[in-house]
Design a protein around this motif. Sequence first.
Motif, PDB file in Angstrom:
ATOM      1  N   ILE A   1       0.818  -1.059  -0.437  1.00 42.19           N
ATOM      2  CA  ILE A   1      -0.114   0.121   0.068  1.00 42.19           C
ATOM      3  C   ILE A   1       0.709   1.301  -0.011  1.00 42.19           C
ATOM      4  CG2 ILE A   1      -1.815  -1.261   1.243  1.00 42.19           C
ATOM      5  CD1 ILE A   1      -0.892  -0.168   3.735  1.00 42.19           C
ATOM      6  N   THR A   2       0.167   2.200  -0.603  1.00 41.68           N
ATOM      7  CA  THR A   2       1.103   3.664  -0.330  1.00 41.68           C
ATOM      8  C   THR A   2       0.364   4.479   0.865  1.00 41.68           C
ATOM      9  OG1 THR A   2      -0.340   4.596  -2.234  1.00 41.68           O
ATOM     10  CG2 THR A   2       1.657   3.517  -2.746  1.00 41.68           C
ATOM     11  N   ARG A   3       1.271   5.273   1.351  1.00 40.44           N
ATOM     12  CA  ARG A   3       0.841   6.265   2.432  1.00 40.44           C
ATOM     13  C   ARG A   3       1.376   7.663   1.869  1.00 40.44           C
ATOM     14  NH1 ARG A   3       0.331   3.519   8.129  1.00 40.44           N
ATOM     15  NH2 ARG A   3      -1.126   1.940   7.833  1.00 40.44           N
ATOM     16  N   LYS A   4       0.728   8.789   2.439  1.00 36.65           N
ATOM     17  CA  LYS A   4       1.529  10.101   2.180  1.00 36.65           C
ATOM     18  C   LYS A   4       2.537  10.347   2.988  1.00 36.65           C
ATOM     19  CE  LYS A   4      -2.841  12.414   0.680  1.00 36.65           C
ATOM     20  NZ  LYS A   4      -3.826  13.503   1.042  1.00 36.65           N
ATOM     21  N   ALA A   5       3.747  10.640   2.531  1.00 35.22           N
ATOM     22  CA  ALA A   5       4.924  11.052   3.331  1.00 35.22           C
ATOM     23  C   ALA A   5       4.901  12.567   3.589  1.00 35.22           C
ATOM     24  CB  ALA A   5       5.964  10.587   2.438  1.00 35.22           C
ATOM     25  N   ALA A   6       5.302  12.841   5.026  1.00 34.00           N
ATOM     26  CA  ALA A   6       5.349  14.390   5.257  1.00 34.00           C
ATOM     27  C   ALA A   6       6.610  14.692   4.970  1.00 34.00           C
ATOM     28  CB  ALA A   6       5.413  14.183   6.799  1.00 34.00           C
ATOM     29  N   VAL A   7       6.572  16.203   4.472  1.00 30.24           N
ATOM     30  CA  VAL A   7       7.856  16.985   4.133  1.00 30.24           C
ATOM     31  C   VAL A   7       8.344  17.470   5.459  1.00 30.24           C
ATOM     32  CG1 VAL A   7       8.831  18.745   2.642  1.00 30.24           C
ATOM     33  CG2 VAL A   7       6.970  17.329   2.090  1.00 30.24           C
ATOM     34  N   LYS A   8       9.365  17.388   5.604  1.00 28.99           N
ATOM     35  CA  LYS A   8      10.222  17.887   6.926  1.00 28.99           C
ATOM     36  C   LYS A   8      10.791  19.295   6.388  1.00 28.99           C
ATOM     37  CE  LYS A   8      13.525  16.750  10.526  1.00 28.99           C
ATOM     38  NZ  LYS A   8      14.512  15.542  11.001  1.00 28.99           N
ATOM     39  N   GLU A   9      10.149  20.316   7.297  1.00 30.70           N
ATOM     40  CA  GLU A   9      10.639  21.643   7.182  1.00 30.70           C
ATOM     41  C   GLU A   9      11.894  21.994   7.966  1.00 30.70           C
ATOM     42  OE1 GLU A   9       7.951  24.413   7.740  1.00 30.70           O
ATOM     43  OE2 GLU A   9       9.234  26.098   7.526  1.00 30.70           O
ATOM     44  N   HIS A  10      13.056  22.494   7.252  1.00 32.72           N
ATOM     45  CA  HIS A  10      14.140  23.067   8.118  1.00 32.72           C
ATOM     46  C   HIS A  10      13.591  23.952   9.518  1.00 32.72           C
ATOM     47  CE1 HIS A  10      16.578  21.788   4.504  1.00 32.72           C
ATOM     48  NE2 HIS A  10      16.179  20.916   5.060  1.00 32.72           N
ATOM     49  N   LYS A  11      14.410  23.707  10.524  1.00 35.96           N
ATOM     50  CA  LYS A  11      13.952  24.742  11.545  1.00 35.96           C
ATOM     51  C   LYS A  11      15.003  25.352  12.026  1.00 35.96           C
ATOM     52  CE  LYS A  11       9.505  23.348  11.737  1.00 35.96           C
ATOM     53  NZ  LYS A  11       8.501  24.318  11.425  1.00 35.96           N
ATOM     54  N   SER A  12      14.942  26.414  12.679  1.00 30.12           N
ATOM     55  CA  SER A  12      16.212  27.270  13.184  1.00 30.12           C
ATOM     56  C   SER A  12      16.129  27.412  14.647  1.00 30.12           C
ATOM     57  CB  SER A  12      15.771  29.025  12.633  1.00 30.12           C
ATOM     58  OG  SER A  12      14.700  29.364  12.911  1.00 30.12           O
ATOM     59  N   THR A  13      16.863  28.004  15.432  1.00 26.80           N
ATOM     60  CA  THR A  13      17.155  28.029  16.744  1.00 26.80           C
ATOM     61  C   THR A  13      16.458  29.436  17.119  1.00 26.80           C
ATOM     62  OG1 THR A  13      18.921  29.201  16.806  1.00 26.80           O
ATOM     63  CG2 THR A  13      19.153  26.981  16.934  1.00 26.80           C
ATOM     64  N   VAL A  14      16.398  29.731  18.274  1.00 26.19           N
ATOM     65  CA  VAL A  14      15.807  31.243  18.722  1.00 26.19           C
ATOM     66  C   VAL A  14      16.430  32.300  18.233  1.00 26.19           C
ATOM     67  CG1 VAL A  14      15.390  32.692  20.689  1.00 26.19           C
ATOM     68  CG2 VAL A  14      14.627  30.250  20.725  1.00 26.19           C
ATOM     69  N   ILE A  15      17.906  32.019  18.365  1.00 25.80           N
ATOM     70  CA  ILE A  15      18.920  33.171  17.813  1.00 25.80           C
ATOM     71  C   ILE A  15      18.672  33.366  16.193  1.00 25.80           C
ATOM     72  CG2 ILE A  15      21.231  33.774  17.412  1.00 25.80           C
ATOM     73  CD1 ILE A  15      20.018  34.208  20.197  1.00 25.80           C
TER      74      ILE A  15
END
Length: 611
Positions: free
Chosen positions: A38-52
């Motif tokens: 079966i196939t399932r939707k894959a999530a796209v991982k967004e790059h994240k930043s720190t507080v700074i």
Amino acid sequence: STSNNSKNRREASNGTRSPFFAPTTPKVIASTPGGTQITRKAAVKEHKSTVIGASANLMNAIVGAGIVSIPYALKESGIITGVLLVALCAALTFKSLRLLVETAKHTNVPSYETLAEACFGNVGFLFILLNMFVMSFGAMISYLMITRDTLPVVMGVSPTDVQLKNAILFVLSLLIMVPLSCQRDMADLAKTSRISVTFDFIMVGIVFIISPWQINIAEKGLVEILETSIFRPETVFVGLGVLSFAFVCQHSAFIIAGSLENPTKVRWGKSALIASVACGLLATVCGTTGYLGYLETTQGNILNNLGDSKLANLARSLLGVCMIFVYPLESFVSRHVCVVILFRGRRAHEGEDAAILNRRDRRITLTVALYVLALVPAIVFQDLGTVLAATGAVGGSCLSYIGPGATYLGAHGAEFLASARRFYGSSWWPTNDIDMDEVDATDQVPGAWYTIVGKTLLWYGTFMPLWCSIATLGSNNLRIHQEEMALKSPHPSRIGKVQQRQILQMAAKRLEEGDAKRVEQEPLIRSGSLHMLGERTVLPPEASYQKPIAPIDIPEPKLQPQASVLSEQAPPEEDPQADPATLYDFLVAIFYMIFGVVALAAGIVSIANSA
């Protein structure tokens, strides 16, 4: 057979390539113990930043090119008044950045435009998008023109050699600006934003060193200078028009907030505080030393006062480089507006740029198209200052002041109307939007004539019909929005999950009409689409679960490792606006709207004065 299975597996893994503007469905392969694939939707991982990193992006968006005009603003408004206005605008920026994101968390929406949509419908949605595009696209053109007028001249090109200046602009923008703008995630700009902010500090330091402020203080005396420049009523609107838009960054607030790792109320508040305080200090130092150094000869661009020394040319070079690094931030905002308007699907509507622009062809096409549209007027026209300043004044006042106040009042409209009705009484209340059970019986008894006259004057003198209209519109639209969201599946939010101790009242009402059984439930966690307002949840009718069913052990499908946005989100936080809104909260929201109108008028006056 084996080759066909491999082909099917590859096709399922890659997914069918959707049309350019249609929703994409990235897929992963899963196999059950029985061999079924079966196939399932894959999530796209967004790059994240720190507080700074988020703070650096915010500071880069705030400073822009406005830092060089702060001394001129202090000259027009008076140095004492100007410094106070700088502090006020920095404080308003900090508060509005928090207010917007916290109101969005409270109403369970992920972006500025969906917050306006939840409160004011499609009109609010389009209004915010239009102002975001006007603000960001106008800034793109401005930064290209500033780059054209600064860096080539520092390189030795004659200011009158238009063709060579345009050629240098084209090469620099194509080699640096466009590649930076073609990145997918805002967090990827954190490094260049740090460089840009560092250059801003150096540039202000050069103004501090070169400006002869110490000589003027020694010759004329600080007290005498301040006495002649405390408050200038004839030109204060010009200074206010400059300063009120020097801290505008709300059009990129949600994109930057969503790029923050674990964007809780506390972490976003830290980012906003760091950016607001740092930019306020920069503006104060640049403004005071620049004005005290040149007094009544202070120009609109303080760098023009510095002469042709090596340090002065270095400052101009740093300004040009900062324009190169701040351009991608505005390009991201313009691209975000295009994603929301042009692309189909829920993820596009809610502003999940990473999911839509994960396809390189989309990302590059939109970025290059916006670049070309901004480059043409930047090259063809030598001066668009009046037009760009007007669009910036309109967009800035709507997004930075009017928008935050209106959305807060709309999101808490029911509370505002209930409080106002309790104060004014219901005997002459002009609307019927609140249940009479919420009002005490004593409130319905008319008071003495002087009480009625006083409240009538207060009602119209404080523009209560306007505020009540906004609250009524927001309350009604928010109720409709909640009903629509209740019918949709849960969806992760870029600005984090919020723990809500209530469950959707309208959903309970619908199931109650079908003779469903309601039971008390523990507080649930909303994660993207359900705004829970009741205290009960609904289970199917008792007949549907009277007979126990023996548990069946079904093994989990084996999935290829993929990033899951929902599973990787941090634990939920409490609703930042769970407590009832106070009178102070409503006064702050109203003040923002009034200040926005005043700032818009001041901006127009400032433009007319410089024309």
